[in-house]
Write an enzyme that holds these catalytic residues in place. Structure first.
Site, PDB file in Angstrom:
ATOM      1  N   GLN A 216      16.224  62.788   8.087  1.00 18.07           N
ATOM      2  CA  GLN A 216      16.924  62.645   9.365  1.00 18.07           C
ATOM      3  C   GLN A 216      18.050  61.630   9.160  1.00 18.07           C
ATOM      4  O   GLN A 216      17.820  60.420   9.177  1.00 18.07           O
ATOM      5  CB  GLN A 216      15.959  62.175  10.447  1.00 18.07           C
ATOM      6  CG  GLN A 216      14.689  63.023  10.559  1.00 18.07           C
ATOM      7  CD  GLN A 216      14.954  64.400  11.126  1.00 18.07           C
ATOM      8  OE1 GLN A 216      15.462  64.538  12.238  1.00 18.07           O
ATOM      9  NE2 GLN A 216      14.608  65.432  10.369  1.00 18.07           N
ATOM     10  N   GLY A 257      13.818  64.379  21.574  1.00 15.91           N
ATOM     11  CA  GLY A 257      13.817  64.767  20.173  1.00 15.91           C
ATOM     12  C   GLY A 257      15.194  64.716  19.527  1.00 15.91           C
ATOM     13  O   GLY A 257      16.217  64.490  20.176  1.00 15.91           O
ATOM     14  N   HIS A 258      15.187  64.975  18.212  1.00 12.35           N
ATOM     15  CA  HIS A 258      16.436  64.887  17.452  1.00 12.35           C
ATOM     16  C   HIS A 258      17.442  65.953  17.888  1.00 12.35           C
ATOM     17  O   HIS A 258      17.093  67.056  18.278  1.00 12.35           O
ATOM     18  CB  HIS A 258      16.166  64.974  15.947  1.00 12.35           C
ATOM     19  CG  HIS A 258      15.411  66.194  15.509  1.00 12.35           C
ATOM     20  ND1 HIS A 258      14.790  66.277  14.289  1.00 12.35           N
ATOM     21  CD2 HIS A 258      15.163  67.391  16.115  1.00 12.35           C
ATOM     22  CE1 HIS A 258      14.212  67.467  14.160  1.00 12.35           C
ATOM     23  NE2 HIS A 258      14.426  68.145  15.255  1.00 12.35           N
ATOM     24  N   ASN A 259      18.714  65.553  17.829  1.00 15.50           N
ATOM     25  CA  ASN A 259      19.857  66.430  18.131  1.00 15.50           C
ATOM     26  C   ASN A 259      19.984  66.817  19.604  1.00 15.50           C
ATOM     27  O   ASN A 259      20.840  67.635  19.951  1.00 15.50           O
ATOM     28  CB  ASN A 259      19.825  67.720  17.307  1.00 15.50           C
ATOM     29  CG  ASN A 259      19.688  67.468  15.824  1.00 15.50           C
ATOM     30  OD1 ASN A 259      20.224  66.492  15.309  1.00 15.50           O
ATOM     31  ND2 ASN A 259      18.963  68.330  15.139  1.00 15.50           N
TER      32      ASN A 259
END
Length: 355
Positions: A216, A257-259
């Protein structure tokens, strides 16, 4: 028990000055000199307090109210006892919030844990390569990593961690025990105690040998005047950024969460979970304990009811609720039909028992 607050009353603002600050109308100029020092609910308001009225439901409480002023809609002013001054407002809830900010400015940021919040504590660690502008406070036990940049008037709470290279704007507050890694923060950002910003996103590739970690290497971008509640977690992007738009307010214990990309002026209530790469538009309101699927789009101005499960994209301006989430009126009709059938079945079963 006597009500003793942690936020002392204001020195005092005249009702005329308060009306001008709010853009409200003082119903009777004879009360212009009344002094207001604090805010309180209708049932507990006393001398020096201002409260607000939104509906006729508080009518009984008004009979014993001892407030020094009440903010209310013009259509409700006749309910207020004659001895209580009235501020006429088209938006009493908003004006009450503005009054609170005026009378208790210290409550607009997380509570400082020391009596010298604008100084750098000798028990804090600030890396020599970090750059701090004027009037930055770093409380005991906090760590500011190498290359970090912190803007004027920002306060870093006790035990907080500011990671290497993190950039924090001016007049921000990072609460005690919070951590900020791999992130850029704008001005006026508030992060409450225990929040986690910029840690690894949840990314793994299945293989015959088990789950292979996907690195990440993205960032978290938090724009101006965002507020993030206690113990909320915001993951950094996988390769792109996780973005929280200007003026958005996020409650406690939310997972992002990511993005994920969240627009401006959104309100996200506690225990919401937003899966990776979801895109949330501007002005979206999400009720508590809602789950948002990954890789979907929520349009501008959408409202989502509490405890919903959003599996698919929602067009702008819609109101959705339920599991799976669907248009609000569809959900309410279905709930009413289920209740109707359940009641009919119970009635039938009860009749059978008496036969």
């Amino acid at each position: 028990m006597e009500h003793i607050g942690f936020f002392p009353p204001h020195d005092g603002v005249s009702l005329r000055a308060l009306a001008e600050h709010l853009g409200a109308e003082l119903a009777d100029e004879a009360f212009a000199g009344v002094i207001i020092k604090s805010i309180a609910p209708v049932y507990r308001a006393g001398d020096g307090d201002v409260c607000y009225l939104l509906s006729r439901k508080n009518r009984a409480e008004l009979e014993t109210c001892k407030a020094s002023a009440i903010i209310c809609l013009p259509t409700l002013s006749s309910l207020v006892p004659e001895h209580i001054p009235v501020l006429l407002s088209k938006k009493p809830h908003t004006d009450f919030a503005l009054a609170g900010a005026l009378l208790h400015p210290q409550a607009m940021r997380p509570v400082a844990l020391t009596s010298t919040p604008t100084l750098i504590s000798p028990t804090a660690f600030v890396d020599p390569t970090a750059k701090l502008e004027a009037d930055v406070g770093v409380e005991p036990g906090a760590v500011v990593g190498p290359g970090a940049e912190i803007g004027e008037g920002t306060r870093i709470g006790a035990g907080a961690i500011i990671g290497p290279g993190v950039k924090i704007g001016r007049h921000c507050t990072i609460g005690g025990g919070a951590s900020v890694l791999c992130s850029y923060l704008g001005n006026g950002v508030i992060i409450h105690n225990g929040a986690r910003i910029g840690q690894d996103g949840f990314g793994y590739a299945p293989s015959p040998r088990g789950m292979i970690k996907i690195v990440q290497i993205g960032r978290v971008i938090i724009q101006d005047n965002v507020e993030i509640g206690a113990n909320t977690t915001i993951d950094r992007g996988t390769m792109d950024d996780t973005v929280i738009g200007e003026g958005t307010k996020i409650d406690n214990q939310v997972q992002i969460g990511h993005n994920v990309r969240i627009g401006r002026y959104c309100a996200i209530v506690s225990q919401v979970g937003i899966a990776g790469s979801a895109v949330i538009g501007d002005g979206v309101q999400i009720g508590g304990h809602t789950g948002i699927n990954g890789h979907i789009q929520i349009g501008d101005g959408v409202q989502i009811g509490a405890m919903s499960g959003v599996m698919n994209s929602i067009p702008a301006g819609e109101r959705f609720a339920g599991i799976p989430a669907r248009p609000l009126w569809d959900f309410l009709r279905e709930a009413a039909e289920v209740a109707k059938r359940s009641g009919a079945r119970e009635k039938k079963d009860g009749s059978a028992e008496h036969d």
